[in-house]
Design an enzyme around this catalytic site. Structure first.
Site, short mmCIF file in Angstrom:
data_model
loop_
_atom_site.label_atom_id
_atom_site.label_comp_id
_atom_site.label_asym_id
_atom_site.label_seq_id
_atom_site.Cartn_x
_atom_site.Cartn_y
_atom_site.Cartn_z
N GLN A 154 0.97 -1.33 0.07
CA GLN A 154 -0.07 0.29 -0.06
C GLN A 154 0.95 1.29 -0.09
OE1 GLN A 154 -3.61 0.51 -0.18
NE2 GLN A 154 -2.69 3.17 0.12
N GLN A 156 0.60 4.73 -1.33
CA GLN A 156 -0.69 6.07 -0.15
C GLN A 156 -0.62 5.64 1.21
OE1 GLN A 156 -4.61 6.62 -1.80
NE2 GLN A 156 -3.98 8.32 -2.72
N GLY A 283 -10.97 -0.44 1.13
CA GLY A 283 -12.20 -0.41 0.44
C GLY A 283 -11.51 -0.76 -0.79
N GLY A 284 -10.80 0.05 -1.15
CA GLY A 284 -9.88 -0.13 -3.09
C GLY A 284 -9.34 1.35 -2.74
N MET A 285 -7.78 0.61 -3.48
CA MET A 285 -7.16 1.62 -3.76
C MET A 285 -6.81 1.76 -5.40
SD MET A 285 -4.26 3.72 -2.76
CE MET A 285 -4.46 3.98 -3.92
N ASN A 287 -4.03 2.03 -7.66
CA ASN A 287 -3.77 1.40 -8.56
C ASN A 287 -3.90 1.17 -10.37
OD1 ASN A 287 -2.30 1.31 -6.09
ND2 ASN A 287 -2.94 -0.60 -5.82
N HIS A 314 -10.51 7.30 -9.93
CA HIS A 314 -9.63 7.82 -9.99
C HIS A 314 -8.23 7.32 -11.13
CE1 HIS A 314 -9.10 8.58 -5.47
NE2 HIS A 314 -9.69 8.53 -5.45
N TYR A 398 -13.62 13.74 1.09
CA TYR A 398 -14.59 13.03 0.17
C TYR A 398 -15.54 14.04 0.34
CZ TYR A 398 -11.25 8.69 0.51
OH TYR A 398 -10.33 8.89 0.49
N ARG A 570 -10.13 -3.59 6.78
CA ARG A 570 -10.69 -2.43 6.52
C ARG A 570 -10.77 -1.34 7.42
NH1 ARG A 570 -15.62 -1.97 2.33
NH2 ARG A 570 -15.01 -0.30 1.88
N1 BES Z 1 -7.06 6.59 -2.71
C1 BES Z 1 -8.52 5.80 -1.81
C2 BES Z 1 -7.31 5.48 -0.71
C3 BES Z 1 -6.74 5.93 0.33
C4 BES Z 1 -6.89 6.63 0.73
C5 BES Z 1 -5.14 5.65 0.30
C6 BES Z 1 -6.16 8.18 1.35
C7 BES Z 1 -4.60 6.33 1.14
C8 BES Z 1 -4.46 6.64 2.00
C9 BES Z 1 -9.10 4.88 -2.00
O1 BES Z 1 -9.68 5.14 -3.53
C10 BES Z 1 -10.68 5.52 -1.59
O2 BES Z 1 -11.12 6.74 -1.73
N2 BES Z 1 -10.98 4.43 -1.29
C11 BES Z 1 -12.19 4.24 -0.54
C12 BES Z 1 -13.24 3.77 -0.75
C13 BES Z 1 -14.83 4.13 -0.74
C14 BES Z 1 -14.86 6.01 -0.56
C15 BES Z 1 -15.39 3.96 -1.76
C16 BES Z 1 -11.94 2.95 1.35
O3 BES Z 1 -11.31 1.91 1.07
O4 BES Z 1 -12.76 3.64 1.77
ZN ZN Z 2 -10.50 7.77 -3.64
#
Ligand code: BES
Ligand code: ZN
Length: 618
Positions: A154, A156, A283-285, A287, A314, A398, A570
């Site tokens: 990971q 970020q 939830g997701g990243m 990449n 993204h 967000y 998570r």
């Molecule tokens: N880029 C982010 C995850 C992230 C944020 C990693 C800050 C490191 C630092 C990813 O796109 C994200 O926003 N994930 C959310 C998804 C949700 C908003 C649909 C999550 O992980 O919950």
């Molecule tokens: Zn995001």
């Protein structure tokens, strides 16, 4: 005359292309920022050749990171490095001096490498250590199939430097190639062109030909297989999960197509998703080419796939147009949530999109309440100097970011707003931008042009929420709220009312229990709807939160909560539940679980929960 004209137009073309080259010159565009030691205005990396070995026995990655650099007369180049063993450094193939400067808890160490004016390439030979924060090494027991170990990274926000020495600022853009040796029988995949099958010797070659920011370099290694959904989308997952994941995400191609229709061509050719083990902290990243995803969104009913829309979005906001510093994080996430909602609306209609937006609206309300003693942190533009950028990565970016853009859309009209966004992505493709530049672009290309005044500065630079907020209406949610109120009054609930409810309606139902709802009432609801055993991770999570808030289990801890916190890593989910324990004076109960659950968590989740519960792992 003809030749003269063409000569002139050639010269003009040359001038324009020179200007363009200058604009993208990696040395010219760097803004000072607090989370990297690099000085890219002096010497900057432009391409990485990574050659590494992934050793599951020792849980160490070792090898070399070789960079092509552009040097602006500097005698040294500075990389970021954290918890790495640097063995040797070469400049154009010859050993060169290097120093590791003082260690900083957040930033790590500056790695300063001596170079000559004409140095073209530097190579760092290094090893990761057991302190690495980006990597999570999993035992077979921690995977779905329980047969093989697993590794994922990971990056970020500033963790890439813990597995690759690099100029770790989002303003850096580089292409990369990688050669990766993993144990035979395992597959490696990266944020790059990926294999579709295992190789017999465990050697994999990767190429990322579009320039990306360092936080988007990622790798996963495990017993995984690939299944396409369309000719440019597909799923990687452990074999036992693959079919379920392909079914769950079968709309992926449609998502890409509708995203393209909104804001222009998908720039990365391939859009795949890898489903990771449940300890994945997000939830997701996003990449590039390969979104990393939690298995907790595989519910069997495609109800949580907005996550895929989000990570896909993204590919424009974040990966194509990147926040210049982590103070501008809202440019990545706010735009992405807006785009996510538009994809969801295009595919499934306004009802569904507005339910999601209303959930985000409540998240925002709760986050604002949580920050009532730290109003500075509720601004869109942050000041994270001296702090971990992770501190700024909450719902504000967000959900306030989303609300700002939605309000803007409603003020100028959708048609104009869409044209504006499309040209914003196009004109900033493969570059970074910050809040101030965005405001200039907005004024010039949308507001001034159409004679519209808008309180942009208030939205971006002031804490809290301005008066002019878009009002998000969901008839379905209003009915849900009425159902809660009626139940509280009458103690009875007609099951028929809930027939056909989507998981979002259930989430909204559970999250809106009034504070004084009695334990008896909670029990009734659980008996009627068996919420404790919900197979939807989102409903389960908000239910556990309410169970704790309403003291459902008294002094006993619900076994289901314990299992959930032990298996799932998570961050958003587990931190919501631990926070509920803490807010209800049950920190001891939380700690009792956390002490043994912690070993299953990735460092980003563990760090957050350590801070929250005041836990010191040493
Ligand atoms: N880029 C982010 C995850 C992230 C944020 C990693 C800050 C490191 C630092 C990813 O796109 C994200 O926003 N994930 C959310 C998804 C949700 C908003 C649909 C999550 O992980 O919950
Ligand atoms: Zn995001």
């Amino acid at each position: 005359m003809k030749t003269l004209t063409s000569l002139f137009s050639c010269a003009l073309l040359l001038f324009i292309s020179c200007k363009n080259t200058k604009k993208t010159d990696p040395l010219m565009t760097y803004i000072e920022e607090p989370h990297s030691y690099a000085k890219p205005n002096k010497a900057v990396i432009t391409h990485l050749d990574l050659d590494i070995n992934v050793d599951f026995e020792t849980e160490i990655i070792s090898g070399s990171a070789s960079y092509l650099i552009t040097n602006n007369d500097a005698s040294e180049i500075i990389l970021d490095s954290k918890f790495l063993d640097i063995e040797k450094v070469q400049a154009d193939g010859k050993d060169t001096n290097f120093t590791l400067g003082d260690f900083d808890e957040i930033l790590g160490n500056p790695l300063t490498i001596s170079i000559k004016k004409d140095t073209k390439q530097i190579t760092v030979f290094y090893k990761t250590t057991n302190k690495t924060e980006a990597l999570q090494w999993l035992k077979p027991q921690q995977t779905a199939d329980k047969k093989a170990p697993f590794l994922f990274t990971q990056g970020q926000a500033i963790l890439t430097r813990t597995w690759i020495p690099i100029q770790d600022s989002p303003q850096i853009r580089l292409t990369y190639n990688a050669k990766v040796q993993v144990p035979a029988q395992l597959m490696a995949v990266m944020s790059a062109e990926n294999p579709k099958e295992k190789t017999p010797d465990g050697v994999y070659h990767f190429k990322m030909k579009q320039p990306i920011s360092p936080y988007l370099i990622a790798i996963a290694v495990g017993d995984i297989a690939y299944n396409p959904i369309s000719n440019r989308t597909g799923i990687y997952a452990e074999p036992s999960l693959l079919d379920k994941a392909v079914y769950e995400f079968s709309d992926m191609e449609n998502m890409v197509a509708s995203a393209e229709k909104l804001y222009g061509k998908y720039a990365w050719e391939q859009f795949d998703v890898i489903v990771l083990p449940p300890s994945f902290p997000f939830g997701g990243m996003e990449n590039p080419r390969l979104t990393f995803a939690t298995p907790t969104v595989i519910t069997g009913d495609k109800s949580l796939t907005s996550l895929i829309a989000h990570e896909l979005a993204h590919s424009w906001s974040g990966n194509l147009v990147t926040n210049a510093t982590w103070d501008d994080f809202w440019l990545n996430e706010g735009f992405t949530v807006y785009f996510e909602m538009r994809i969801m609306e295009a595919l499934y209609g306004k009802d569904r999109a507005n339910m999601l937006a209303r959930i985000g609206r409540q998240d925002l309300e709760e986050e604002l309440e949580g920050f009532k003693d730290a109003p500075e942190d509720t601004k869109l533009k942050l000041d994270l100097k001296g702090r971990n950028p992770d501190d700024g990565m909450n719902s504000i970016a967000y959900d306030k970011g989303y609300l700002f853009l939605r309000t803007l859309e409603e003020s100028v009209g959708r048609e104009k707003f869409d044209a504006f966004l499309k040209s914003y992505f196009q004109s900033h493709a493969f570059s970074t931008t910050n809040t101030e530049k965005f405001i200039d672009y907005l004024n010039e290309n949308l507001l001034d042009k159409n004679g519209i005044t808008f309180n942009t500065a208030e939205w971006i630079y002031e804490p809290g929420l301005p008066e002019n907020q878009a009002i998000i209406v969901s008839d379905k949610f209003e009915k849900v709220e009425k159902t809660v109120q009626d139940f509280v009054k009458t103690n009875t609930i007609d099951q028929a009312i809930t027939t056909g409810w989507t998981p979002q309606e259930w989430v909204h139902f559970v999250r809106n229990f009034p504070e004084d709802m009695s334990v008896e009432q909670i029990k009734t609801l659980d008996k009627t709807f068996n919420l404790t055993n919900s197979s939807n991770s989102y409903i389960a999570m908000v239910w556990y939160e309410q169970a704790i808030n309403h003291d459902y289990h008294g002094n006993n801890i619900d076994k289901n909560i314990e299992v959930f916190l032990t298996q799932v890593g998570r961050r958003w989910y587990v931190s919501t539940i631990y926070k509920a324990f803490k807010n209800n004076n049950k920190t001891d109960e939380a700690l009792a679980i956390y002490k043994y659950a912690r070993k299953n968590y990735h460092s980003v989740t563990a760090n957050t929960i350590d801070d929250m519960l005041g836990y010191n792992p040493e």
